[in-house]
Design an enzyme around this catalytic site. Sequence first.
Site, PDB file in Angstrom:
ATOM      1  N   HIS A  57      -2.250   5.155   5.608  1.00  0.00           N
ATOM      2  CA  HIS A  57      -3.187   4.059   5.334  1.00  0.00           C
ATOM      3  C   HIS A  57      -2.586   3.144   4.272  1.00  0.00           C
ATOM      4  O   HIS A  57      -2.449   3.519   3.102  1.00  0.00           O
ATOM      5  CB  HIS A  57      -4.536   4.599   4.852  1.00  0.00           C
ATOM      6  N   HIS A  59      -1.794  -1.413   3.287  1.00  0.00           N
ATOM      7  CA  HIS A  59      -2.029  -2.832   3.579  1.00  0.00           C
ATOM      8  C   HIS A  59      -0.752  -3.599   3.227  1.00  0.00           C
ATOM      9  O   HIS A  59      -0.611  -4.114   2.111  1.00  0.00           O
ATOM     10  CB  HIS A  59      -3.235  -3.352   2.799  1.00  0.00           C
ATOM     11  N   GLN A 152     -10.926  -7.725   8.351  1.00  0.00           N
ATOM     12  CA  GLN A 152     -11.326  -7.539   6.959  1.00  0.00           C
ATOM     13  C   GLN A 152     -12.722  -8.085   6.661  1.00  0.00           C
ATOM     14  O   GLN A 152     -13.474  -7.517   5.869  1.00  0.00           O
ATOM     15  CB  GLN A 152     -10.310  -8.222   6.037  1.00  0.00           C
ATOM     16  N   HIS A 210     -11.820   1.555   8.591  1.00  0.00           N
ATOM     17  CA  HIS A 210     -12.362   1.626   7.233  1.00  0.00           C
ATOM     18  C   HIS A 210     -13.840   1.963   7.379  1.00  0.00           C
ATOM     19  O   HIS A 210     -14.610   1.174   7.918  1.00  0.00           O
ATOM     20  CB  HIS A 210     -12.232   0.278   6.542  1.00  0.00           C
ATOM     21  N   GLU A 213     -16.587   2.694   2.916  1.00  0.00           N
ATOM     22  CA  GLU A 213     -15.879   2.582   1.635  1.00  0.00           C
ATOM     23  C   GLU A 213     -16.837   1.942   0.619  1.00  0.00           C
ATOM     24  O   GLU A 213     -16.734   0.773   0.272  1.00  0.00           O
ATOM     25  CB  GLU A 213     -14.606   1.751   1.780  1.00  0.00           C
ATOM     26  N   ASP A 309      -2.815   3.315   0.427  1.00  0.00           N
ATOM     27  CA  ASP A 309      -3.667   2.131   0.521  1.00  0.00           C
ATOM     28  C   ASP A 309      -3.010   0.872  -0.023  1.00  0.00           C
ATOM     29  O   ASP A 309      -2.827  -0.107   0.696  1.00  0.00           O
ATOM     30  CB  ASP A 309      -5.009   2.382  -0.167  1.00  0.00           C
ATOM     31  N   TRP A 315      -6.166  -5.342  -4.984  1.00  0.00           N
ATOM     32  CA  TRP A 315      -7.040  -4.192  -5.249  1.00  0.00           C
ATOM     33  C   TRP A 315      -6.478  -3.201  -6.257  1.00  0.00           C
ATOM     34  O   TRP A 315      -7.225  -2.462  -6.877  1.00  0.00           O
ATOM     35  CB  TRP A 315      -7.333  -3.465  -3.933  1.00  0.00           C
TER      36      TRP A 315
END
Length: 430
Positions: A57, A59, A152, A210, A213, A309, A315
């Site tokens: 996982h 991005h 997203q 996702h 979350e 992630d 983030w």
Amino acid sequence: MFDLLLTNATLPDGRTGMSIGCKDGKITAIERDIPSKAATIIDAQGFLIAPPFVDPHFHMDATLSLGTPRMNTSGTLLEGIALWGELKTVQSVDDIIARALRYCDLAVSMGIGAIRSHVDICDDSLTGVDALLEVRKQVAPYLDLQLVAFPQDGVLRDPTAHENLIRALDRGVEIVGGIPHFERTMEDGAKSVRLLCELAADRGLRVDMHCDETDDPMSRHVETLAAETTRLGLQDRVAGSHLTSMHSMDNYYVSKLIPLMAEAELHAIPNPLINIMLQGRHDSYPKRRGQTRVGELRDAGINVGFGSDCVMDPWYSLGKADMLDVAFMGLHVGQLSSRDDMRWCFDAVTVNSAKAMGLEGYGIEVGCDASFNLLQANDPIEAIRLRANRLAVVRKGAVIAETPVLQSNLNLSGRPDAVQPASYAPKTLD
């Protein structure tokens, strides 16, 4: 005659003094003594040989973008999503490719052999999709890169997301993603799960969503994900990522939910570094940890693989592509402290994550790809404890990264003159 021969290696199952012979990119022999005839011979010096680290996982379209166009000052998930929306308007295909390739080089040097990256499709130009499809092609000789079409902003909430997701799949993205808890209503969230799972079933694709979350214990879309997986016959091909709301759910409800997930053969992908950083932001004290119920999911027979992630993006401002950091955090947050638990955490960043991604030819067995890491540790627990140095990274029989043995030379009178971390652990702990 082997192309590559490793000698005096320790295997994850505890066998020591082992040799691994490799020919034509495959492991062809694992024995205690193999005649030393090979084009390349590596003395493992008793250190640990392990399969490649796997990150299920990530991005990659956002990685290494920290500070562009600004910083996430609150540190929250929602500000990160808003900041990502700003970044999307100023980055180009070339920008994403350059950052992603830099990250892939770092990842390979840290022993990562496979990554599953979500790519945002809520952009009518599909800038990220085009960039990461090119990256996937360029890194294919040394890194397996899977791509997830990720809406997203919500596949129903964003007016063009559904169309863009289909366009992304048509261009070669191979996994269907989603974010049901970000839709406008719980009803829309459940509807999005059904829509996306049906799309995946029609196309014969995997799903990685996702899911929940959030700290909201009423966010229960994983229940719908499990039901749709079973209804559509998608067992073993669907992953629920994050699942942080389970941390806050009522225990009685969870006692029903986890068996449903097990029945559907869902894969669970917590992301310990990011979950512990982003969740619980509205709490004062006591403050929730946010990581999902890792031990309970594992004990129910659900395959759990840890993901990283984010690295230096809207983030998360830290990270170094180290899956042992991920395992280390997951171990602590989940209080997985027994010897068996800690060994399992090593599996969570190797074999379990490989299973979640459906990787073929993975493992330290005869017939598997000759891809593995030589770690400066004596066993998997020590590898996590030390976040062990990657002495050699091997990809299909070729050494693609090397790092010298880490050792500090001391200048202390009458004391040992060197400190080599892996030499300080007791040898008989179990």
